[in-house]
Write a protein that holds these residues in place. Structure first.
Motif, PDB file in Angstrom:
ATOM      1  N   TYR A 198       0.820  -1.207   0.000  1.00 21.09           N
ATOM      2  CA  TYR A 198       0.000   0.000   0.000  1.00 21.09           C
ATOM      3  C   TYR A 198       0.861   1.267   0.000  1.00 21.09           C
ATOM      4  N   ALA A 199       2.137   1.118   0.288  1.00 23.62           N
ATOM      5  CA  ALA A 199       3.045   2.270   0.270  1.00 23.62           C
ATOM      6  C   ALA A 199       3.251   2.799  -1.144  1.00 23.62           C
ATOM      7  N   ALA A 200       2.946   1.995  -2.170  1.00 24.35           N
ATOM      8  CA  ALA A 200       3.081   2.475  -3.550  1.00 24.35           C
ATOM      9  C   ALA A 200       2.149   3.646  -3.802  1.00 24.35           C
ATOM     10  N   VAL A 242      -2.553   1.119  -8.367  1.00 28.49           N
ATOM     11  CA  VAL A 242      -1.621   0.469  -7.440  1.00 28.49           C
ATOM     12  C   VAL A 242      -2.332   0.085  -6.146  1.00 28.49           C
ATOM     13  N   SER A 243      -3.349   0.835  -5.759  1.00 31.16           N
ATOM     14  CA  SER A 243      -4.135   0.462  -4.577  1.00 31.16           C
ATOM     15  C   SER A 243      -4.877  -0.843  -4.822  1.00 31.16           C
ATOM     16  N   GLU A 244      -5.424  -0.982  -6.023  1.00 27.18           N
ATOM     17  CA  GLU A 244      -6.107  -2.234  -6.378  1.00 27.18           C
ATOM     18  C   GLU A 244      -5.131  -3.401  -6.402  1.00 27.18           C
ATOM     19  N   GLN A 245      -3.934  -3.149  -6.927  1.00 21.83           N
ATOM     20  CA  GLN A 245      -2.933  -4.203  -6.962  1.00 21.83           C
ATOM     21  C   GLN A 245      -2.521  -4.616  -5.554  1.00 21.83           C
ATOM     22  N   ALA A 246      -2.438  -3.646  -4.647  1.00 17.73           N
ATOM     23  CA  ALA A 246      -2.097  -3.958  -3.262  1.00 17.73           C
ATOM     24  C   ALA A 246      -3.162  -4.847  -2.631  1.00 17.73           C
TER      25      ALA A 246
END
Length: 483
Positions: A198-200, A242-246
């Protein structure tokens, strides 16, 4: 501390919303870095460093190398990548073929945890493992740090080498789809390396917040493309993705560490802003305590500092470059003529009669020229100032025909720094302090060694939002004058 949510305004969007592309398949057999690319990257390494301010040595460099090696290993490239911290406050990171990856000191200032740095490095490694350099867009772009990107204005390949001062570095501009693919890979590598994915999104949000602050603290007419967005299209869509990927990784926020404390300890004491050896940019003013020179750009202009030159960007794309050096005892006209010859290269130019004058007590020579390009006539002007028997400094300006007058206040502002002014120019550093009971964002912001927007700067470099409450015992980055 975990960064709070942040949404981009429309002004930050660098393109229309992107359609989601297919999730990148896991790549346990990542391609090996070609030996020929490694050799070429190694040969160009010193040129890259010279243009970007050199390597920033010390514990921060070792830290970047350590985190990068961890990310490269999970990406299937153990021992095949070289990671370098670059000594510039410009916020950016990039990779060149051969897996030479560069991250700037400015980006380290902005990041707030080791996981955020890991995302940046993983993203750049993703460009390598996905072989994007082999499928890059045809149009590469000048980095904009050591040369004036005049090709945009003139369409002239020769003039785009403005300032013969070197600036031949090209960085790759990837397609939006390639950027999204590298984001996916970067998030995947974060999970495999044991970092909170989630840091991304936190890092991308920080980049957006920094660009908004940059826009507020500069004149609106001088808004250049944000540094990161020049090579990494920065859109709200990427934050969502990127949130979805996390979430798709199956990990909950906080399940894997971000390593905030380790990161703050690593960046504590790092130079903030301009390196004293390169002079200081404060708003529209440039001052160099060693060279004893100062000038101020007009309203609506912006300055970007580098090791070899100061780039001046004005309204409607007009640009100039300030540099200088030894004259070898040459007359000021000979010096200016040599500069013009180096700038124009093989492009035919019509050189007008030079004009001698005095600016703030300095012997000055103005050498105007005009070139015909595919986009019409442009004025190319060299203004040289004698600072000593063997030393001169100069501007090279480029504007549409008849438009050089916009630079006159800039040309007239060059002067010597007094001893007192030079002594007052002090370097700044990152100082990590522990929040005590009673400390607030507002009270700590008063200690920030920035000329304006003190609260906003503190919020941005610490991943905070207005109204956030500080917790006693946590670490906060401040910008302070070097003792």
């Amino acid at each position: 501390m975990a960064r709070t949510a942040f949404r981009f305004t429309a002004a930050l969007l660098t393109g229309t919303a992107l359609a989601a592309c297919a999730t990148v398949a896991s790549s346990p057999d990542a391609p090996q870095v070609a030996q020929s690319e490694r050799q070429q990257a190694a040969q160009q390494h010193e040129q890259v460093l010279a243009q970007f301010g050199g390597a920033y040595e010390g514990p921060q460099q070792a830290y970047v190398q350590r985190v990068g090696a961890r990310m490269a290993e999970v990406a299937g490239l153990p021992g095949q990548c070289t990671f370098t911290l670059v000594n510039t406050d410009v916020v950016n990171a990039f990779a060149v073929p051969g897996c030479y990856i560069y991250v700037t000191r400015g980006l380290l200032t902005l990041a707030d945890s080791e996981a955020e740095l890991a995302y940046v490095l993983g993203h750049e490694i993703g460009h390598v493992t996905a072989a994007h350099s082999q499928r890059r867009q045809n149009a590469s772009i000048l980095s904009g740090l050591g040369a004036i990107v005049v090709g945009v204005l003139t369409g002239s390949g020769e003039l785009a080498q403005l300032a013969g001062q070197g600036a031949q570095l090209y960085t790759l501009r990837y397609s939006r789809e390639q950027e999204l693919e590298s984001d996916d890979l970067g998030v995947r590598y974060m999970v495999q390396a044991g970092y909170d994915p989630y840091a991304a999104a936190d890092m991308l949000n920080a980049l957006g917040a920094q660009d908004q602050l940059r826009a507020r603290s500069r004149d609106s007419e001088a808004q250049a493309t944000p540094e990161w967005a020049r090579t990494h299209p920065l859109t709200e869509n990427r934050v969502v993705r990127v949130s979805e990927q996390a979430r798709a990784s199956g990990r909950n926020r906080g399940e894997l560490p971000e390593q905030e404390s380790a990161y703050l300890q690593a960046v504590d004491g790092m130079i903030y802003g301009d390196d004293p050896a390169q002079g200081f940019v404060e708003g529209r003013t440039f001052s160099h305590p060693t060279l004893r020179v100062r000038f101020e750009a007009p309203q609506g202009f912006a300055l970007t500092n580098s090791t070899r030159a100061v780039i001046v960007e004005g309204p409607s794309g007009v640009r100039a470059l300030f540099s200088g050096g030894a004259t070898g005892g040459a007359d000021l006209e000979q010096y200016a003529t040599g500069v013009l010859r180096g700038v124009a290269g093989q492009t035919p130019v019509q050189v007008a009669q030079p004009r001698r004058t005095t600016v703030n007590g300095l012997e000055t020579l103005i050498l105007p020229a005009r070139a015909q390009t595919q986009n019409g006539a442009v004025d190319l002007t060299v203004v040289a100032y004698r600072f000593g028997p063997q030393t001169a400094y100069h501007f090279v300006s480029l504007a549409p025909a008849g438009g050089t007058g916009v630079f006159q206040p800039l040309f007239d502002s060059v002067r010597r720094l007094s001893d007192q002014e030079a002594a007052a120019l002090r370097p700044r550093r990152i100082d990590v302090v522990t929040v005590r009971a009673g400390d607030t964002v507002q009270s700590l912001a008063q200690r920030m060694a920035v000329p304006d927007y003190k609260v906003e700067h503190l919020l941005v470099i610490n991943g905070l939002r207005s109204g956030d409450t500080l917790r006693p015992g946590e670490g906060v980055k401040l910008v302070v004058y070097d003792r």
